[in-house]
Design a protein around this motif. Structure first.
Motif, mmCIF file in Angstrom:
data_model
loop_
_atom_site.group_PDB
_atom_site.id
_atom_site.type_symbol
_atom_site.label_atom_id
_atom_site.label_comp_id
_atom_site.label_asym_id
_atom_site.label_seq_id
_atom_site.Cartn_x
_atom_site.Cartn_y
_atom_site.Cartn_z
ATOM 1 N N UNK A 53 24.644 -7.393 -4.795
ATOM 2 C CA UNK A 53 23.785 -7.098 -5.834
ATOM 3 C C UNK A 53 22.494 -7.115 -5.593
ATOM 4 N N UNK A 54 22.399 -8.584 -5.840
ATOM 5 C CA UNK A 54 20.815 -8.833 -5.443
ATOM 6 C C UNK A 54 20.271 -7.850 -4.169
ATOM 7 N N UNK A 55 20.681 -7.748 -2.822
ATOM 8 C CA UNK A 55 19.893 -7.025 -1.852
ATOM 9 C C UNK A 55 20.078 -5.465 -2.037
ATOM 10 N N UNK A 56 20.180 -4.956 -2.422
ATOM 11 C CA UNK A 56 20.882 -3.633 -2.885
ATOM 12 C C UNK A 56 19.782 -2.899 -3.650
ATOM 13 N N UNK A 57 19.546 -4.213 -5.369
ATOM 14 C CA UNK A 57 19.102 -4.227 -6.535
ATOM 15 C C UNK A 57 17.195 -4.562 -5.271
ATOM 16 N N UNK A 58 17.133 -5.021 -5.051
ATOM 17 C CA UNK A 58 16.062 -5.288 -4.113
ATOM 18 C C UNK A 58 15.616 -3.951 -3.488
ATOM 19 N N UNK A 59 16.295 -3.389 -2.192
ATOM 20 C CA UNK A 59 16.391 -1.992 -2.152
ATOM 21 C C UNK A 59 16.299 -0.945 -2.421
ATOM 22 N N UNK A 60 16.720 -0.654 -3.327
ATOM 23 C CA UNK A 60 16.802 0.325 -4.724
ATOM 24 C C UNK A 60 15.133 0.326 -4.723
ATOM 25 N N UNK A 61 14.614 -0.722 -5.319
ATOM 26 C CA UNK A 61 13.087 -0.895 -6.346
ATOM 27 C C UNK A 61 12.509 -0.458 -4.685
ATOM 28 N N UNK B 3 0.564 -1.300 0.038
ATOM 29 C CA UNK B 3 -0.069 -0.046 -0.354
ATOM 30 C C UNK B 3 0.924 0.980 -0.182
ATOM 31 N N UNK B 4 1.428 1.754 -0.961
ATOM 32 C CA UNK B 4 2.593 2.709 -1.364
ATOM 33 C C UNK B 4 2.685 4.285 -0.618
ATOM 34 N N UNK B 5 0.773 4.431 -0.943
ATOM 35 C CA UNK B 5 -0.278 5.840 -0.632
ATOM 36 C C UNK B 5 0.101 5.833 1.294
ATOM 37 N N UNK B 6 0.995 4.326 2.084
ATOM 38 C CA UNK B 6 0.127 4.118 3.192
ATOM 39 C C UNK B 6 1.555 4.438 4.008
ATOM 40 N N UNK B 7 2.971 4.660 2.989
ATOM 41 C CA UNK B 7 4.367 4.726 3.576
ATOM 42 C C UNK B 7 4.543 5.713 3.999
ATOM 43 N N UNK C 33 12.570 9.479 1.338
ATOM 44 C CA UNK C 33 12.891 8.611 0.186
ATOM 45 C C UNK C 33 13.912 9.004 -0.641
ATOM 46 N N UNK C 34 14.110 10.284 -0.662
ATOM 47 C CA UNK C 34 15.077 11.346 -2.099
ATOM 48 C C UNK C 34 16.399 10.533 -1.038
ATOM 49 N N UNK C 35 16.636 10.766 0.104
ATOM 50 C CA UNK C 35 18.480 10.523 0.504
ATOM 51 C C UNK C 35 18.417 9.475 0.037
ATOM 52 N N UNK D 40 8.335 3.020 -3.735
ATOM 53 C CA UNK D 40 7.901 4.002 -2.599
ATOM 54 C C UNK D 40 7.384 5.549 -2.433
ATOM 55 N N UNK D 41 8.770 5.874 -3.312
ATOM 56 C CA UNK D 41 9.069 7.818 -3.724
ATOM 57 C C UNK D 41 8.361 8.281 -4.830
ATOM 58 N N UNK D 42 8.042 7.065 -5.362
ATOM 59 C CA UNK D 42 6.732 7.204 -6.686
ATOM 60 C C UNK D 42 5.322 7.946 -6.393
ATOM 61 N N UNK D 43 5.096 7.567 -5.016
ATOM 62 C CA UNK D 43 3.660 7.108 -4.539
ATOM 63 C C UNK D 43 3.888 8.431 -2.994
ATOM 64 N N UNK D 44 5.036 8.423 -2.383
ATOM 65 C CA UNK D 44 5.160 9.546 -1.738
ATOM 66 C C UNK D 44 4.548 10.762 -1.948
ATOM 67 N N UNK D 45 3.513 11.176 -0.795
ATOM 68 C CA UNK D 45 3.607 12.819 -0.603
ATOM 69 C C UNK D 45 4.635 14.126 -0.625
#
Length: 442
Positions: free
Chosen positions: A173-181, A141-145, A199-201, A186-191
């Protein structure tokens, strides 16, 4: 590949999140934490609340970190004083591991406290799973972050970043890719506001880390994807007007131009951009920028401009304040590492040897950097005809490369191997060649 991962994750989460969206938005508006709920059939049921549960955030030895900062230690400097890696100090402060019994007296001494006081600083409440639960809920539920989920992600990005200097890049790589994605989603939905800023940081930091890992794991061949990640980092940093994060990404792009594309003029431009963006906020980043400006001039055979840039870097490093935001990127060995590299490019091999041999011994905690210095020192020995020293030093470099798979050290080791071609029939050169072929095969 990276874009596909983001799209795939977004589609999966959207499909799973849609039926719950109204429910999630209502919870968010009512201030109900996802960790306090369970789903029974199609009904949300609030769990019994233990005292303080809804507001408790796991305390991760904050007093230990506060004591370190009070004494002016960065995590890296404290690690050096105790004789461990920076990632170890990070794990201590996060409460993930305990200092070993033989490490505690040295840690207490560095922090200027008794062993009893150290034990008190290390005592923290056990971790609460609520942060992980909130992150999982936010991904559905990204809008609820909320800030708890954001903090959990930020800590994961920091942990992975700290592992970079010691662990093979491919293993991260796998862990970093998961965290980055996850951050990207979440950043794309965050107010707008504090949550989006945080999230931008994390987005800038995780994109920079991904650029480093992709380039390193590809043995510095995949310039395009790495640059795309660094551009993402610059975009996120500019959104929040953070010159430190932006300058760091520019510097990493400069590395690709200098060492990957061999475009020295573009590398010079990007490193100059680092000094311009970073100067107002960080003497660490400005100094690092000038170091690599000097290296770019050295690569083009411009000794006077190179030495002028090195002098400016030295001046910047002399003005570093303990509160510099990029302090974690600084190591006292960096000036020697880059100065030695500059004189190697300029063909002043005796000077390069003196500087690099003095620097190599200070890098025990930074294995990837040490492999690069030892590789350059090998080249300085070969070019002076000191073959016995070159053989010994190159074996040390290969030992470190086998452990870390660092792309920078690997490329320099292969360069040294090629320069040993006139002696290829010698048994000691054949042994080195076998080890280098082994690195290619793994």
């Amino acid at each position: 590949m990276a874009n596909w991962l983001v799209i795939s994750l977004k589609e999966t989460l959207h499909r799973r999140a849609s039926p719950q969206r109204n429910r999630a938005e209502m919870m968010h508006q009512c201030g109900i934490a996802p960790a306090d709920l369970r789903i029974t059939g199609n009904t949300l049921v609030r769990n019994p609340v233990s005292p303080g549960r809804s507001t408790f955030v796991a305390q991760r030895r904050q007093r230990l970190a506060q004591r370190r900062k009070l004494l002016g230690f960065s995590q890296e400097k404290l690690a050096h004083a105790v004789g461990v890696e920076r990632s170890t100090v990070v794990r201590w402060e996060l409460g993930e591991t305990e200092p070993r019994p033989w490490q505690r007296p040295k840690l207490a001494g560095a922090l200027e406290i008794s062993l009893d006081d150290l034990e008190s600083l290390l005592t923290a409440r056990p971790k609460d799973d609520s942060e992980r639960e909130r992150l999982q809920f936010a991904l559905l539920n990204p809008a609820c972050v909320d800030l708890v989920a954001v903090a959990h992600l930020a800590q994961e990005v920091e942990r992975l970043t700290c592992e970079y200097d010691t662990a093979p890049s491919a293993s991260l790589l796998a862990g970093a890719a998961q965290a980055h994605n996850q951050v990207t989603l979440l950043r794309s939905h965050a107010p707008n506001g504090r949550i989006r800023r945080q999230l931008s940081i994390s987005g800038a930091e995780s994109a920079t880390l991904m650029g480093q890992l992709v380039w390193d794991a590809s043995q510095r061949r995949d310039n395009v994807v790495a640059v795309q990640y660094f551009d993402q980092a610059i975009e996120a940093a500019r959104e929040i007007r953070d010159p430190v994060l932006e300058a760091h990404a520019h510097l990493r792009k400069g590395f690709i131009a200098l060492y990957g594309a061999k475009d020295f003029k573009e590398g010079l431009r990007l490193c100059n951009e680092t000094t311009i963006v970073g100067s107002a906020a960080s003497n660490v980043l400005a100094g690092l920028g000038f170091l690599h400006v000097g290296e770019a001039h050295a690569m083009m055979g411009e000794r006077r401009q190179c030495e002028k840039a090195l002098s400016e870097a030295e001046n910047r490093f002399a003005r570093i304040h303990p509160d510099d935001e990029a302090m974690h990127m600084f190591s006292p060995s960096q000036f020697g590492r880059l100065t030695g590299s500059c004189y190697l490019f300029l063909g002043v091999n005796h000077t390069a040897e003196q500087i690099l041999s003095g620097t190599a011994g200070t890098l025990v905690q930074w294995k990837k950097a040490q492999s690069i210095v030892l590789g350059n020192l090998t080249l300085a020995y070969i070019r002076q005809g000191k073959l016995e020293e070159a053989c010994s030093t190159l074996h040390e470099a290969i030992d470190l490369i086998e452990a870390t798979r660092g792309g920078g050290g690997l490329n320099i080791a292969f360069s040294a191997g090629r320069e040993l071609a006139p002696w290829r029939h010698e048994p000691w050169v054949q042994e080195i060649s076998d080890r280098l072929f082994g690195l290619m095969a793994t």
